[in-house]
Design a protein around this motif. Structure first.
Motif, PDB file in Angstrom:
ATOM      1  N   GLN A 115       0.718 -49.074 -29.186  1.00 28.63           N
ATOM      2  CA  GLN A 115       1.349 -48.005 -28.414  1.00 28.63           C
ATOM      3  C   GLN A 115       1.797 -46.908 -29.360  1.00 28.63           C
ATOM      4  O   GLN A 115       2.118 -47.155 -30.518  1.00 28.63           O
ATOM      5  N   TRP A 116       1.803 -45.680 -28.856  1.00 30.94           N
ATOM      6  CA  TRP A 116       2.156 -44.537 -29.679  1.00 30.94           C
ATOM      7  C   TRP A 116       3.660 -44.267 -29.606  1.00 30.94           C
ATOM      8  O   TRP A 116       4.286 -44.475 -28.572  1.00 30.94           O
ATOM      9  N   ALA A 117       4.211 -43.762 -30.659  1.00 31.51           N
ATOM     10  CA  ALA A 117       5.596 -43.305 -30.629  1.00 31.51           C
ATOM     11  C   ALA A 117       5.701 -42.114 -29.691  1.00 31.51           C
ATOM     12  O   ALA A 117       4.844 -41.226 -29.701  1.00 31.51           O
ATOM     13  N   ASP A 118       6.718 -42.094 -28.855  1.00 30.29           N
ATOM     14  CA  ASP A 118       6.976 -41.012 -27.885  1.00 30.29           C
ATOM     15  C   ASP A 118       5.934 -40.947 -26.789  1.00 30.29           C
ATOM     16  O   ASP A 118       6.049 -40.137 -25.880  1.00 30.29           O
ATOM     17  N   GLY A 119       4.884 -41.756 -26.866  1.00 30.83           N
ATOM     18  CA  GLY A 119       3.912 -41.821 -25.789  1.00 30.83           C
ATOM     19  C   GLY A 119       2.895 -40.709 -25.743  1.00 30.83           C
ATOM     20  O   GLY A 119       1.901 -40.811 -25.039  1.00 30.83           O
ATOM     21  N   ASP A 120       3.095 -39.605 -26.468  1.00 30.74           N
ATOM     22  CA  ASP A 120       2.207 -38.463 -26.373  1.00 30.74           C
ATOM     23  C   ASP A 120       1.519 -38.191 -27.698  1.00 30.74           C
ATOM     24  O   ASP A 120       1.960 -38.600 -28.768  1.00 30.74           O
ATOM     25  N   ARG A 121       0.435 -37.449 -27.603  1.00 28.91           N
ATOM     26  CA  ARG A 121      -0.325 -37.054 -28.787  1.00 28.91           C
ATOM     27  C   ARG A 121       0.462 -36.002 -29.572  1.00 28.91           C
ATOM     28  O   ARG A 121       0.990 -35.047 -29.016  1.00 28.91           O
ATOM     29  N   ALA A 122       0.517 -36.189 -30.880  1.00 31.34           N
ATOM     30  CA  ALA A 122       1.165 -35.204 -31.756  1.00 31.34           C
ATOM     31  C   ALA A 122       0.099 -34.544 -32.616  1.00 31.34           C
ATOM     32  O   ALA A 122      -0.633 -35.220 -33.320  1.00 31.34           O
ATOM     33  N   LEU A 123      -0.020 -33.231 -32.510  1.00 32.21           N
ATOM     34  CA  LEU A 123      -1.014 -32.505 -33.289  1.00 32.21           C
ATOM     35  C   LEU A 123      -0.404 -32.044 -34.605  1.00 32.21           C
ATOM     36  O   LEU A 123       0.674 -31.470 -34.633  1.00 32.21           O
ATOM     37  N   HIS A 124      -1.106 -32.323 -35.678  1.00 31.11           N
ATOM     38  CA  HIS A 124      -0.627 -31.898 -36.987  1.00 31.11           C
ATOM     39  C   HIS A 124      -1.802 -31.863 -37.943  1.00 31.11           C
ATOM     40  O   HIS A 124      -2.694 -32.701 -37.869  1.00 31.11           O
ATOM     41  N   THR A 125      -1.815 -30.909 -38.840  1.00 33.46           N
ATOM     42  CA  THR A 125      -2.874 -30.819 -39.825  1.00 33.46           C
ATOM     43  C   THR A 125      -2.308 -30.320 -41.140  1.00 33.46           C
ATOM     44  O   THR A 125      -1.359 -29.537 -41.155  1.00 33.46           O
ATOM     45  N   ASP A 126      -2.876 -30.788 -42.217  1.00 35.13           N
ATOM     46  CA  ASP A 126      -2.495 -30.281 -43.530  1.00 35.13           C
ATOM     47  C   ASP A 126      -3.155 -28.943 -43.830  1.00 35.13           C
ATOM     48  O   ASP A 126      -2.719 -28.219 -44.715  1.00 35.13           O
ATOM     49  N   TYR A 127      -4.222 -28.612 -43.087  1.00 39.99           N
ATOM     50  CA  TYR A 127      -5.001 -27.403 -43.381  1.00 39.99           C
ATOM     51  C   TYR A 127      -5.215 -26.579 -42.114  1.00 39.99           C
ATOM     52  O   TYR A 127      -6.327 -26.450 -41.602  1.00 39.99           O
ATOM     53  N   PRO A 128      -4.125 -26.011 -41.571  1.00 41.26           N
ATOM     54  CA  PRO A 128      -4.232 -25.303 -40.296  1.00 41.26           C
ATOM     55  C   PRO A 128      -5.094 -24.056 -40.368  1.00 41.26           C
ATOM     56  O   PRO A 128      -5.561 -23.573 -39.331  1.00 41.26           O
ATOM     57  N   GLU A 129      -5.318 -23.504 -41.566  1.00 38.78           N
ATOM     58  CA  GLU A 129      -6.109 -22.283 -41.686  1.00 38.78           C
ATOM     59  C   GLU A 129      -7.612 -22.530 -41.628  1.00 38.78           C
ATOM     60  O   GLU A 129      -8.399 -21.583 -41.523  1.00 38.78           O
ATOM     61  N   LEU A 130      -8.045 -23.789 -41.699  1.00 41.32           N
ATOM     62  CA  LEU A 130      -9.475 -24.095 -41.678  1.00 41.32           C
ATOM     63  C   LEU A 130      -9.958 -24.300 -40.246  1.00 41.32           C
ATOM     64  O   LEU A 130      -9.218 -24.810 -39.396  1.00 41.32           O
ATOM     65  N   PRO A 131     -11.194 -23.925 -39.950  1.00 40.48           N
ATOM     66  CA  PRO A 131     -11.715 -24.082 -38.586  1.00 40.48           C
ATOM     67  C   PRO A 131     -11.696 -25.540 -38.150  1.00 40.48           C
ATOM     68  O   PRO A 131     -11.883 -26.449 -38.954  1.00 40.48           O
ATOM     69  N   GLY A 132     -11.468 -25.725 -36.857  1.00 41.16           N
ATOM     70  CA  GLY A 132     -11.427 -27.071 -36.297  1.00 41.16           C
ATOM     71  C   GLY A 132     -10.088 -27.759 -36.399  1.00 41.16           C
ATOM     72  O   GLY A 132      -9.929 -28.884 -35.916  1.00 41.16           O
ATOM     73  N   ALA A 133      -9.095 -27.088 -36.984  1.00 40.98           N
ATOM     74  CA  ALA A 133      -7.784 -27.723 -37.177  1.00 40.98           C
ATOM     75  C   ALA A 133      -7.137 -28.101 -35.849  1.00 40.98           C
ATOM     76  O   ALA A 133      -6.349 -29.056 -35.788  1.00 40.98           O
ATOM     77  N   GLU A 134      -7.467 -27.374 -34.782  1.00 39.95           N
ATOM     78  CA  GLU A 134      -6.830 -27.654 -33.493  1.00 39.95           C
ATOM     79  C   GLU A 134      -7.196 -29.037 -32.951  1.00 39.95           C
ATOM     80  O   GLU A 134      -6.520 -29.562 -32.061  1.00 39.95           O
ATOM     81  N   ALA A 135      -8.255 -29.651 -33.488  1.00 41.11           N
ATOM     82  CA  ALA A 135      -8.676 -30.974 -33.007  1.00 41.11           C
ATOM     83  C   ALA A 135      -8.038 -32.116 -33.773  1.00 41.11           C
ATOM     84  O   ALA A 135      -8.228 -33.282 -33.421  1.00 41.11           O
ATOM     85  N   MET A 136      -7.276 -31.811 -34.809  1.00 44.79           N
ATOM     86  CA  MET A 136      -6.670 -32.880 -35.608  1.00 44.79           C
ATOM     87  C   MET A 136      -5.471 -33.472 -34.870  1.00 44.79           C
ATOM     88  O   MET A 136      -4.455 -32.812 -34.696  1.00 44.79           O
ATOM     89  N   ALA A 137      -5.602 -34.687 -34.430  1.00 42.74           N
ATOM     90  CA  ALA A 137      -4.535 -35.371 -33.708  1.00 42.74           C
ATOM     91  C   ALA A 137      -4.113 -36.604 -34.486  1.00 42.74           C
ATOM     92  O   ALA A 137      -4.956 -37.401 -34.900  1.00 42.74           O
ATOM     93  N   VAL A 138      -2.827 -36.743 -34.685  1.00 43.26           N
ATOM     94  CA  VAL A 138      -2.291 -37.861 -35.458  1.00 43.26           C
ATOM     95  C   VAL A 138      -1.247 -38.583 -34.614  1.00 43.26           C
ATOM     96  O   VAL A 138      -0.368 -37.948 -34.040  1.00 43.26           O
ATOM     97  N   HIS A 139      -1.363 -39.893 -34.538  1.00 39.97           N
ATOM     98  CA  HIS A 139      -0.391 -40.704 -33.814  1.00 39.97           C
ATOM     99  C   HIS A 139       0.403 -41.556 -34.780  1.00 39.97           C
ATOM    100  O   HIS A 139      -0.114 -41.999 -35.813  1.00 39.97           O
TER     101      HIS A 139
END
Length: 503
Positions: A115-139
């Motif tokens: 089970q995930w903490a808080d129940g929801d997907r948390a989006l985070h990336t170390d490299y937000p300036e690179l293309p495709g960063a919006e798809a990085m999901a970390v639980h």
């Protein structure tokens, strides 16, 4: 190793190393119908003491599971490109396979009951300036009783391994691979000083971690030295030695998930991030980087070598801060994955005090009433050797405080909201070293997780997964280590099971 053996154990698939990757490989092969045997170098847990502490259990427990495969491919290729990796057809195939299987992590873990903490997907990336960063999901895993972070997610994995009745040979270290007829046929292992010859009728999967605690390998493969790790003490490069013994190629040997860590005589701590009056300075007292650094790449800022002075001017560097930061809370992650409460009460742990006073008394933190006095203390430190000057440190802090007044850090681009003046005495300093939890180098593998020879041909019936020959190169994403452990473990376990059994 090629020899006639009297086999002492036998299975369809033999998995060497019981961490996150080993658990994923073992369960995948088992669920496909294979008889699986796990070998683990460490000792089994007891009710009184946690003894089995692989890197997955030591980790923060978060895993990467992208929301969109094509965006993830775009992002990972951009990471490789800015790291100047060769993006040939082979590398692109590896990246795509990694993206596909990472994207399946959430579904796979839910199937195990995670089970995930808080129940929801948390989006985070170390490299937000690179293309495709919006798809990085970390639980992050949901805490389970006293367990959280890495211990919480590994509890799920271990329960599922036990539920499948997959046998584990504890205190059993893989030493050599047996090759007969050009194929890997099994493993020579050692337990209690006794030699075991373990036959694998289908394949061997190496998931026995990196070389964090092999000093020779660190000195010869990493970009700098010393480097201090806070992961699994059993990770001494065994899988690398075994793979080299049967002709494997190596890759990513100079890569790791770099951070800056604090080192005491016996322990390594992750620095706790709290916005306050603080700067990082090199041995000369000069600021050199954005202190709000990328979580998995900052070590590269520390390893620059000066040929003119024959010196690594940032090993160590110094974390300089004022009384505001000292009062803001613990300097270290007090409840990190390795430490109670809620962590793994292993053979060696230490809980850093909330007010930092005990560590100040121990001498782990330097204190002075003025910056000039602090610079003098740093200069007297054996790792500084007189390089720090009062003038340099004072000028650095004045320059930083001017950035705070302007609300802009033009040189290092530190976020405006973190630009808090360093001006409230007394002043403090702590040494920071390049460090991490894991290495990434090991036997090179293809998208099927087959271990490869230098000519690119697979070594028959040999696979690897996890940090041992990681798919990741110079740069990694948040949650990438555990995410890859599960993804590559499933790939390796599934393909190992698909091998035709030998008679």
């Amino acid at each position: 190793m090629q020899t006639e053996n009297r086999w002492t154990e036998e299975a369809d698939v033999v998995v060497v190393g019981y961490g996150g990757a080993g658990a994923a490989a073992a369960m995948t092969a088992h669920d496909a119908g294979a008889r699986v045997l796990l070998l683990e170098k460490q000792t089994a847990d007891t009710p009184e003491l946690t003894r089995h502490i692989p890197n997955t259990r030591v980790s923060a427990g978060a895993w990467l599971s992208p929301t969109d495969v094509e965006a993830a491919v775009l992002h990972f290729e951009a990471m490789a490109r800015v790291a100047h990796e060769t993006l040939d057809e082979e590398r692109r195939a590896v990246i795509r396979t990694l993206a596909v299987h990472l994207a399946e992590n959430d579904r796979w873990l839910r199937g195990l009951g995670a089970q995930w903490a808080d129940g929801d997907r948390a989006l985070h990336t170390d490299y937000p300036e690179l293309p495709g960063a919006e798809a990085m999901a970390v639980h992050a895993p949901k805490p389970d009783g006293k367990w959280r972070n890495g211990p919480a997610i590994f509890k799920v994995l271990a329960e599922n391994v036990a539920r499948r009745n997959i046998p584990v040979l504890w205190e059993t270290a893989g030493r050599e691979l047996v090759v007969e007829g050009g194929e890997v046929r099994g493993v020579i292992a050692e337990r209690g000083g006794q030699r075991l010859a373990i036959r694998a009728s289908r394949a061997v999967v190496l998931t026995c971690g990196g070389f964090e605690f092999n000093e020779w390998m660190k000195q010869n493969y990493l970009r700098a030295y010393p480097v201090y790790f806070r992961g699994c003490l059993a990770n001494t490069g065994d899988g690398i030695s075994m793979a080299l013994g049967v002709g494997a190629a190596l890759w990513h040997m100079n890569c790791t998930s770099w951070r800056a860590v604090m080192k005491t005589p016996d322990l390594v701590f992750a620095r706790r991030h709290i916005a306050a009056g603080e700067v990082f300075v090199d041995k000369r007292g000069r600021r050199f980087a954005n202190e709000v650094y990328r979580g998995h790449a900052f070590g590269y800022d520390l390893v620059g070598y000066e040929s003119g002075t024959l010196n690594y001017p940032r090993i160590p560097c110094y974390w300089v801060f004022d009384e505001k930061r000292m009062r803001a809370g613990s300097l270290a992650e007090t409840a990190g994955p390795c430490n109670p409460p809620g962590g793994v009460p292993g053979p060696a742990f230490y809980v850093w005090s909330q007010d930092n006073q005990e560590e100040l008394r121990k001498g782990w933190v330097m204190q002075a009433n003025t910056l000039a006095e602090l610079a003098k203390k740093i200069a007297q430190d054996q790792d500084n050797q007189g390089m720090m000057t009062a003038r340099a440190l004072q000028e650095t802090v004045r320059g930083y405080n001017r950035c705070c007044l302007k609300g802009e850090d033009a040189e290092f681009r530190r976020p405006t909201e973190t630009l808090i003046p360093l001006k409230d005495p007394p002043y403090y300093a702590v040494k920071l070293w390049p460090g991490s939890t894991n290495t990434q180098g090991g036997p090179k593998r293809n998208p099927r997780c087959q271990v490869l020879r230098p000519d690119g041909a697979p070594i028959p019936r040999l696979y690897s997964a996890g940090e041992l020959g990681s798919f990741w190169g110079m740069l990694t994403e948040n949650g990438a280590g555990t995410g890859e452990a599960y993804a590559s473990g499933r790939i390796a376990g599934g393909n190992a099971d698909s091998e035709k059994p030998r008679r």
